[in-house]
Design an enzyme around this catalytic site. Structure first.
Site, PDB file in Angstrom:
ATOM      1  N   GLU A 160       9.212   2.807 -26.617  1.00 10.22           N
ATOM      2  CA  GLU A 160       9.211   3.778 -25.533  1.00 10.22           C
ATOM      3  C   GLU A 160      10.349   4.770 -25.736  1.00 10.22           C
ATOM      4  O   GLU A 160      11.443   4.377 -26.150  1.00 10.22           O
ATOM      5  CB  GLU A 160       9.381   3.077 -24.185  1.00 10.22           C
ATOM      6  CG  GLU A 160       8.293   2.062 -23.860  1.00 10.22           C
ATOM      7  CD  GLU A 160       8.573   1.346 -22.547  1.00 10.22           C
ATOM      8  OE1 GLU A 160       8.113   1.833 -21.504  1.00 10.22           O
ATOM      9  OE2 GLU A 160       9.269   0.313 -22.584  1.00 10.22           O
ATOM     10  N   ASP A 206      -2.673  -7.756 -16.578  1.00  8.40           N
ATOM     11  CA  ASP A 206      -1.776  -7.086 -17.518  1.00  8.40           C
ATOM     12  C   ASP A 206      -2.512  -5.819 -17.940  1.00  8.40           C
ATOM     13  O   ASP A 206      -3.508  -5.891 -18.663  1.00  8.40           O
ATOM     14  CB  ASP A 206      -1.491  -7.972 -18.729  1.00  8.40           C
ATOM     15  CG  ASP A 206      -0.517  -7.328 -19.715  1.00  8.40           C
ATOM     16  OD1 ASP A 206      -0.332  -6.096 -19.653  1.00  8.40           O
ATOM     17  OD2 ASP A 206       0.051  -8.040 -20.560  1.00  8.40           O
ATOM     18  N   HIS A 207      -2.035  -4.674 -17.474  1.00  8.84           N
ATOM     19  CA  HIS A 207      -2.812  -3.442 -17.662  1.00  8.84           C
ATOM     20  C   HIS A 207      -3.024  -3.108 -19.135  1.00  8.84           C
ATOM     21  O   HIS A 207      -3.944  -2.369 -19.472  1.00  8.84           O
ATOM     22  CB  HIS A 207      -2.150  -2.271 -16.937  1.00  8.84           C
ATOM     23  CG  HIS A 207      -0.873  -1.797 -17.567  1.00  8.84           C
ATOM     24  ND1 HIS A 207       0.365  -2.329 -17.262  1.00  8.84           N
ATOM     25  CD2 HIS A 207      -0.648  -0.843 -18.504  1.00  8.84           C
ATOM     26  CE1 HIS A 207       1.292  -1.727 -17.966  1.00  8.84           C
ATOM     27  NE2 HIS A 207       0.721  -0.814 -18.733  1.00  8.84           N
ATOM     28  N   LYS A 228      -6.709  -1.367 -21.820  1.00 10.58           N
ATOM     29  CA  LYS A 228      -6.779  -0.221 -22.722  1.00 10.58           C
ATOM     30  C   LYS A 228      -7.916  -0.421 -23.727  1.00 10.58           C
ATOM     31  O   LYS A 228      -8.049  -1.469 -24.338  1.00 10.58           O
ATOM     32  CB  LYS A 228      -5.457  -0.036 -23.467  1.00 10.58           C
ATOM     33  CG  LYS A 228      -4.280   0.325 -22.575  1.00 10.58           C
ATOM     34  CD  LYS A 228      -3.005   0.422 -23.391  1.00 10.58           C
ATOM     35  CE  LYS A 228      -1.816   0.777 -22.514  1.00 10.58           C
ATOM     36  NZ  LYS A 228      -1.876   2.157 -22.038  1.00 10.58           N
ATOM     37  N   HIS A 283       2.882  -8.083 -22.544  1.00 12.18           N
ATOM     38  CA  HIS A 283       2.169  -7.110 -23.377  1.00 12.18           C
ATOM     39  C   HIS A 283       2.130  -7.516 -24.851  1.00 12.18           C
ATOM     40  O   HIS A 283       1.069  -7.574 -25.481  1.00 12.18           O
ATOM     41  CB  HIS A 283       2.818  -5.727 -23.274  1.00 12.18           C
ATOM     42  CG  HIS A 283       2.836  -5.155 -21.898  1.00 12.18           C
ATOM     43  ND1 HIS A 283       1.959  -5.530 -20.921  1.00 12.18           N
ATOM     44  CD2 HIS A 283       3.635  -4.199 -21.336  1.00 12.18           C
ATOM     45  CE1 HIS A 283       2.214  -4.852 -19.814  1.00 12.18           C
ATOM     46  NE2 HIS A 283       3.217  -4.044 -20.043  1.00 12.18           N
ATOM     47  N   GLY A 292       3.590   1.584  -1.754  1.00 18.34           N
ATOM     48  CA  GLY A 292       4.459   1.528  -2.922  1.00 18.34           C
ATOM     49  C   GLY A 292       4.041   2.444  -4.051  1.00 18.34           C
ATOM     50  O   GLY A 292       2.975   3.092  -4.026  1.00 18.34           O
ATOM     51  N   ALA A 300       0.808  -1.230   0.000  1.00 19.72           N
ATOM     52  CA  ALA A 300       0.000   0.000   0.000  1.00 19.72           C
ATOM     53  C   ALA A 300       0.832   1.268   0.000  1.00 19.72           C
ATOM     54  O   ALA A 300       0.332   2.333  -0.384  1.00 19.72           O
ATOM     55  CB  ALA A 300      -0.933   0.002   1.216  1.00 19.72           C
ATOM     56  N   LYS A 319      13.481   0.488 -25.382  1.00 22.99           N
ATOM     57  CA  LYS A 319      13.522   1.750 -24.644  1.00 22.99           C
ATOM     58  C   LYS A 319      14.458   2.715 -25.367  1.00 22.99           C
ATOM     59  O   LYS A 319      15.327   2.314 -26.129  1.00 22.99           O
ATOM     60  CB  LYS A 319      13.993   1.526 -23.207  1.00 22.99           C
ATOM     61  CG  LYS A 319      12.961   0.759 -22.371  1.00 22.99           C
ATOM     62  CD  LYS A 319      13.353   0.732 -20.916  1.00 22.99           C
ATOM     63  CE  LYS A 319      12.258   0.101 -20.071  1.00 22.99           C
ATOM     64  NZ  LYS A 319      11.005   0.881 -20.085  1.00 22.99           N
ATOM     65  N   THR A 347       0.714   1.548  -6.108  1.00 24.55           N
ATOM     66  CA  THR A 347      -0.498   1.957  -5.391  1.00 24.55           C
ATOM     67  C   THR A 347      -0.744   3.442  -5.536  1.00 24.55           C
ATOM     68  O   THR A 347      -1.864   3.880  -5.830  1.00 24.55           O
ATOM     69  CB  THR A 347      -0.379   1.585  -3.900  1.00 24.55           C
ATOM     70  OG1 THR A 347      -0.210   0.162  -3.780  1.00 24.55           O
ATOM     71  CG2 THR A 347      -1.611   2.022  -3.139  1.00 24.55           C
TER      72      THR A 347
END
Length: 534
Positions: free
Chosen positions: A260, A221-222, A226, A284, A62, A60, A384, A65
């Site tokens: 990125e 997996d965020h 999307k 991803h 971190g 919490a 990257k 969060t």
């Protein structure tokens, strides 16, 4: 030619005239037949809200969060997706009380104006391997069942480093918090990375499944949250014009890019143990690839979609040891940049070994051994410190079998392509040839553009906001199943192992360039080139 403007300008009657409609019980029009069933599916309703529940966040204090989870909870509260019977409990080692946690996590947000959060923020301090931590948590959760009316529903979110996952799972099981009572639920959301390779992923799975049934586990997996990733499915399966050309007969090759502009920043020590292949490709990139290439599911139910994704991943051909050098490329960024900004090299970043051989760039050619895609090469890359921040899927189509005009008349024309832009300029581009105005007959590439921002006025939820709501509701569609994880590791593990045994200097590329020259040679062997934002 802008499709966004044309689409936005169509009347409602025109847009709906092509499909028969019926009046639903709620008074709104719906499509007849199977489309009506899909429109009623819980995962596609726009009036969804979470049931009474307590969300317990491990880690919490971190960064995840603070940056992602709490803003997502606040947005759900502001949009009234959470009921008044809701609570947030933070768990971490930091010595804080309830008010200090609320101030640190929620900052200037006025939770007094949000009934779903006001008075419902709690904190438990303790080590993740200490049974006393879970005893205090269990006592607090019982209290919240009464004081907040959360009906015994619990969502445990593991926002910690992965080495803490087994400790937390075992701690929850030891306190009996993994077992729901009556009609309540107990679910666990686990962040990536899920394992360090296939063997460790299977070991973590064994630990998780000793405490939780697979139906209780939500591997996040965020990227899958999307809207533009989900739009890959909408484009394919809600439009009859695309499905007939989505195969080897029409598609020459496919490119998937996750680029990125940033370096590793303060994540150097983490990245040293991950690298681009584990950090981006294993999750991803392969998730986007699976959605773009899978067979049409029988329905849009969670298991139907996830079954097809697994079948696609299983069909990806594994390269032999001697083929890996020809099919996979790595690189590491060095000092470089633009006239306005000089960027440090990877080995100069904080927490990075000055002699590091960790890849910050990875590119691969993949082949899918199934009826739809046999013979079509798939090129994926991530890196990257590249010139542009972009995530996109490019389907480049076959050249016409015969051109009745001279090569000079089409020298300004690129191959036809369908480009699905996932970020940052979310939308779709269709590239094709068109006659140049004038007396002579010349053909040049043109494009039709669809832009999410220009077409839709609806506010798009952030990825974590969507996925948190799905987990609270119990919709696993956009979460990763156990066998998906194992298949993804099966694909990348041989390449990672080969690179770890290769004692040659790692190829390099200057910051703000498009990667090592080996990547251009990888795709160039077949006469193809990367799409670098053109």
């Amino acid at each position: 030619m802008n499709l966004a403007g044309r689409t936005a300008g169509r009347s409602t009657s025109t847009a709906t005239a092509s499909a028969p409609a019926e009046t639903r019980a709620d008074g709104r029009a719906g499509l007849v037949g199977s489309a009506a069933a899909a429109s009623l599916d819980a995962s596609f309703r726009d009036d969804r809200s979470a049931p009474p529940a307590t969300m317990v966040i491990f880690g919490a204090s971190g960064d995840l969060t603070r940056r992602k989870l709490i803003p997502a909870v606040l947005n759900l509260a502001r949009h009234k997706r959470l009921t008044q019977q809701f609570a947030v409990v933070g768990v971490a080692r930091s010595q804080l009380d309830d008010d200090q946690f609320a101030a640190a996590a929620f900052g200037d947000a006025d939770t007094r104006s949000m009934p779903s959060l006001h008075g419902g923020i709690r904190y438990v301090s303790g080590g993740y391997d200490d049974p006393a931590t879970y005893a205090r948590l269990a006592e607090l959760l019982v209290d919240l069942d009464t004081s907040r009316g959360v009906a015994g529903n619990r969502l445990f979110y593991l926002a910690t480093p992965p080495q803490a996952f087994p400790k937390i799972i075992n701690g929850l099981a030891g306190a009996g918090l993994n077992r729901p009572t009556g009609d309540s639920f107990a679910r666990v959301v686990i962040e990536k990375p899920y394992g360090h390779h296939e063997t460790s992923a299977r070991a973590l799975d064994a630990c998780v499944h000793r405490a939780f049934d697979e139906s209780q586990v939500f591997r996040i997996d965020h990227y899958l949250g999307k809207n533009t990733v989900q739009n890959v499915m909408a484009l394919r399966f809600a439009n009859a014009i695309f499905q007939p050309i989505w195969n080897r007969s029409w598609v020459d090759h496919v490119q998937i890019t996750v680029a990125e502009t940033l370096g590793v920043g303060s994540r150097g020590s983490f990245y040293e143990h991950a690298g681009a292949m584990r950090d981006i490709v294993q999750n991803h990139v392969l998730q986007v690839l699976a959605l773009a290439l899978m067979e049409p599911p029988a329905s849009f139910s969670a298991e139907a979609i996830r079954n097809e994704k697994v079948k696609l991943l299983q069909a990806i051909r594994l390269p032999g040891d001697r083929d890996i050098d020809d099919l996979a490329v790595r690189g590491q960024y060095t000092r470089g940049g633009t006239r306005f900004e000089l960027m440090p090299g990877y080995r100069e970043e904080p927490g990075v070994d000055p002699l590091s051989r960790t890849e910050t760039y990875a590119a691969m050619r993949l082949d899918v051994d199934n009826w739809r895609w046999a013979g079509v090469p798939f090129y994926v890359r991530t890196g990257k410190r590249l010139p542009s921040r972009v995530t996109e899927v490019v389907l480049q189509f076959q050249r016409p079998p015969h051109l009745p005009i001279s090569a000079a008349q089409v020298r300004e024309m690129d191959p036809d392509a369908l480009i699905l832009r996932i970020q940052p300029d979310e939308g779709i581009t269709l590239r094709f040839g068109a006659k140049v105005p004038g007396h002579s007959f010349r053909v040049r590439s043109a494009s039709m553009e669809f832009s999410y921002g220009d077409t839709f006025r609806e506010e798009s939820p952030e990825a974590y906001e969507r996925l948190l709501l799905d987990a609270l509701i119990g919709d696993p569609t956009l979460f990763i199943r156990s066998d998906e994880v194992q298949q993804c590791w099966r694909i990348v593990d041989p390449i990672i192992d080969r690179w770890s045994q290769d004692d040659r200097p790692i190829p390099t590329y200057e910051a703000a360039s498009w990667g090592p020259m080996d990547a251009d040679r990888l795709i160039g062997r077949s006469g193809r080139v990367w799409r670098n934002g053109n």
